[in-house]
Scaffold this motif. Structure first.
Motif, mmCIF file in Angstrom:
data_model
loop_
_atom_site.group_PDB
_atom_site.id
_atom_site.type_symbol
_atom_site.label_atom_id
_atom_site.label_comp_id
_atom_site.label_asym_id
_atom_site.label_seq_id
_atom_site.Cartn_x
_atom_site.Cartn_y
_atom_site.Cartn_z
ATOM 1 N N UNK A 117 -18.018 17.912 -2.863
ATOM 2 C CA UNK A 117 -16.985 16.780 -3.228
ATOM 3 C C UNK A 117 -15.753 17.224 -3.351
ATOM 4 N N UNK A 118 -15.593 18.319 -2.982
ATOM 5 C CA UNK A 118 -14.244 18.856 -3.064
ATOM 6 C C UNK A 118 -13.084 18.329 -2.250
ATOM 7 N N UNK A 119 -13.233 17.660 -1.245
ATOM 8 C CA UNK A 119 -12.495 17.010 -0.393
ATOM 9 C C UNK A 119 -12.039 15.698 -0.752
ATOM 10 N N UNK A 120 -12.681 14.894 -1.617
ATOM 11 C CA UNK A 120 -12.426 13.486 -1.996
ATOM 12 C C UNK A 120 -11.358 13.250 -2.817
ATOM 13 N N UNK A 121 -10.915 13.931 -3.471
ATOM 14 C CA UNK A 121 -9.730 13.878 -4.514
ATOM 15 C C UNK A 121 -8.287 14.001 -3.673
ATOM 16 N N UNK A 122 -8.603 14.615 -2.325
ATOM 17 C CA UNK A 122 -7.178 14.785 -1.566
ATOM 18 C C UNK A 122 -7.236 13.480 -0.695
ATOM 19 N N UNK A 123 -8.109 12.617 -0.854
ATOM 20 C CA UNK A 123 -7.656 11.248 0.273
ATOM 21 C C UNK A 123 -6.434 10.717 -0.392
ATOM 22 N N UNK A 124 -6.123 10.427 -1.652
ATOM 23 C CA UNK A 124 -5.011 9.577 -2.289
ATOM 24 C C UNK A 124 -3.640 10.262 -1.794
ATOM 25 N N UNK A 125 -3.738 11.705 -1.634
ATOM 26 C CA UNK A 125 -2.535 12.220 -1.081
ATOM 27 C C UNK A 125 -2.302 11.882 0.583
ATOM 28 N N UNK A 126 -3.327 11.723 1.214
ATOM 29 C CA UNK A 126 -3.226 11.334 2.873
ATOM 30 C C UNK A 126 -2.629 9.851 2.702
ATOM 31 N N UNK A 127 -3.267 9.046 1.944
ATOM 32 C CA UNK A 127 -3.241 7.784 1.798
ATOM 33 C C UNK A 127 -1.462 7.490 1.627
ATOM 34 N N UNK A 128 -1.013 8.148 0.633
ATOM 35 C CA UNK A 128 0.313 8.101 0.251
ATOM 36 C C UNK A 128 1.377 8.139 1.606
ATOM 37 N N UNK A 129 0.918 8.786 2.393
ATOM 38 C CA UNK A 129 1.692 8.847 3.744
ATOM 39 C C UNK A 129 1.871 7.389 4.223
ATOM 40 N N UNK A 130 1.019 6.518 3.969
ATOM 41 C CA UNK A 130 1.320 5.050 4.462
ATOM 42 C C UNK A 130 1.556 4.015 3.348
ATOM 43 N N UNK A 131 1.873 4.485 2.173
ATOM 44 C CA UNK A 131 2.506 3.704 1.101
ATOM 45 C C UNK A 131 1.335 3.080 0.402
ATOM 46 N N UNK A 132 -0.037 3.606 0.475
ATOM 47 C CA UNK A 132 -1.086 2.905 -0.277
ATOM 48 C C UNK A 132 -1.165 3.133 -1.703
ATOM 49 N N UNK A 133 -1.157 2.229 -2.412
ATOM 50 C CA UNK A 133 -1.053 2.205 -3.935
ATOM 51 C C UNK A 133 -2.292 3.374 -4.462
#
Length: 413
Positions: free
Chosen positions: A341-357
């Protein structure tokens, strides 16, 4: 009983794991309440892997560097390049696949109490601070970047130590490797517990609901494992890559699929490198290093789930931003933990590129945990098996180059 255990251990680990899976499924479907204590086997197995893997990485790398003889060539530059290129290409493949087969999500709740990184600067800052983390804290918290840093520093400091000290390091390294092998031998029981718990807790419905997302993730990983990586190996070795590809998937990928830990799969990879006749000075460093930074599967997970979120919200994405996502996914993946599960917490970082809350991004993390039983297993199998694949490819390329030089030299003289 002793003879029975001996015969059981003589069966290949893969076959024993398959038996564990079948028994876990049967118990979950027929006696879900009567044998609920089976779940503890899975928790104990995962806990044992998490406990021993950080110490293993520390001593393996420290011993390899301390015992390296000055002037002896290794092939780390080529291997490191393959690790980084493979991770970037994995992110790019995931981006292309997500545009070709867009997926939308039925967002769920969960994982709200976990704080994700807020930006790429924070990720880089965290990586740097992880590098200089207290060694005891690094081991306790499974901070593999910190462990790797301390292993390299201590290994360099011990290069001038006496041979007795280096032999002692080797003995510790062998002992910890043996302990990990003991734990992995218990994999059939542990995996039986994990499969039982997954089916009783979530059932098959969760996997069916997100089936298309799983197909995209697994499809990307299979494409990378069977097309992209073989192409890279062919470019390096100039020979048919598939015998090597299938060997590493069979002997490394399958065990990594079930242990779901690149770090815990290090002894399996080391043994496979030895079987392939690779240079020990090289693979003793490249395999633990690969468990930390060679994260093609993590790059796929980050990119696919991020673009699934973007498609769900109806956000338009241009080519430049998509390319940037591939880079961010690769950088983030290199900082992912070497445990399940080590990669899942980095998803919000990538989502921030598109302004996802952040609250929506964390719901996507919750989706990741739901499908994790398949996603994380395939991700780890791809990550760990490619450690051996790229190490072997770089070694083969070096041997081919040296062979050419030796053939040309007599003619010139």
């Amino acid at each position: 009983m002793k003879n029975l255990l001996i015969k059981w251990n003589q069966i290949s680990l893969v076959k024993r794991i398959v038996v564990g899976i079948i028994v876990g499924v049967i118990l979950a479907l027929t006696l879900p309440n009567a044998v609920s204590g089976v779940t503890i086997l899975g928790s104990l197995f995962v806990g044992a892997l998490k406990a021993v893997a950080p110490v293993l990485v520390l001593f393996l790398v420290m011993h390899a560097i301390a015992g390296h003889k000055s002037g002896k060539k290794t092939n780390m530059k080529s291997i490191l390049f393959l690790y980084l290129l493979g991770t970037f290409l994995a992110g790019a493949v995931a981006v292309v696949a997500s545009f070709m087969f867009p997926v939308t999500l039925t967002l769920t709740t969960g994982a709200k109490d976990i704080a994700p990184p807020e930006g790429i600067v924070e990720v880089i800052q965290t990586l740097l601070f992880n590098l200089v983390s207290n060694p005891v804290d690094a081991i306790i918290n499974a901070n593999y970047l910190g462990i790797l840093m301390w292993a390299v520093v201590l290994g360099l400091a011990l290069k001038s130590a006496s041979q007795n000290t280096k032999d002692m390091l080797g003995s510790f390294s062998d002992a910890i490797t043996k302990v990990v092998q003991w734990v992995i031998n218990l994999a059939p029981l542990g995996i039986m517990g994990l499969v039982f718990d997954a089916i009783v807790t979530s059932g098959f419905s969760a996997l069916v609901e997100y089936g298309r997302l799983i197909l995209i993730l697994v499809g990307c990983m299979l494409f990378i494992a069977l097309v992209v990586h073989p192409l890279l190996v062919f470019i390096y070795t100039r020979k048919n890559p598939y015998p090597l590809v299938f060997m590493v998937l069979r002997e490394s990928g399958i065990t990594a699929f079930f242990t779901r830990s690149s770090a815990a799969n290090i002894p399996v990879n080391m043994k496979l490198c030895e079987k392939l006749g690779l240079d020990e000075d090289t693979y003793a460093v490249s395999i633990p290093l690969g468990a930390t930074i060679n994260m093609a599967g993590a790059a796929v997970t980050i990119a696919v789930l991020t673009l699934a979120t973007v498609h769900t919200l109806g956000i338009e994405v241009d080519f430049v931003t998509a390319l940037l996502l591939s880079v961010v996914a690769a950088i983030s993946a290199a900082g992912a933990s070497g445990v399940a599960g080590g990669s899942l917490l980095l998803i919000p970082l990538a989502c921030s590129l598109f302004g996802v809350p952040a609250d929506i991004a964390m719901q996507v993390v919750g989706v990741g945990f739901i499908i994790g039983v398949v996603q994380d297993s395939c991700e780890t199998a791809l990550n760990s098996s490619s450690d051996v694949l790229f190490t072997a490819a770089a070694e083969e390329a070096r041997e081919r180059k040296e062979s050419k030089v030796s053939k040309v030299s007599p003619a010139n003289s």
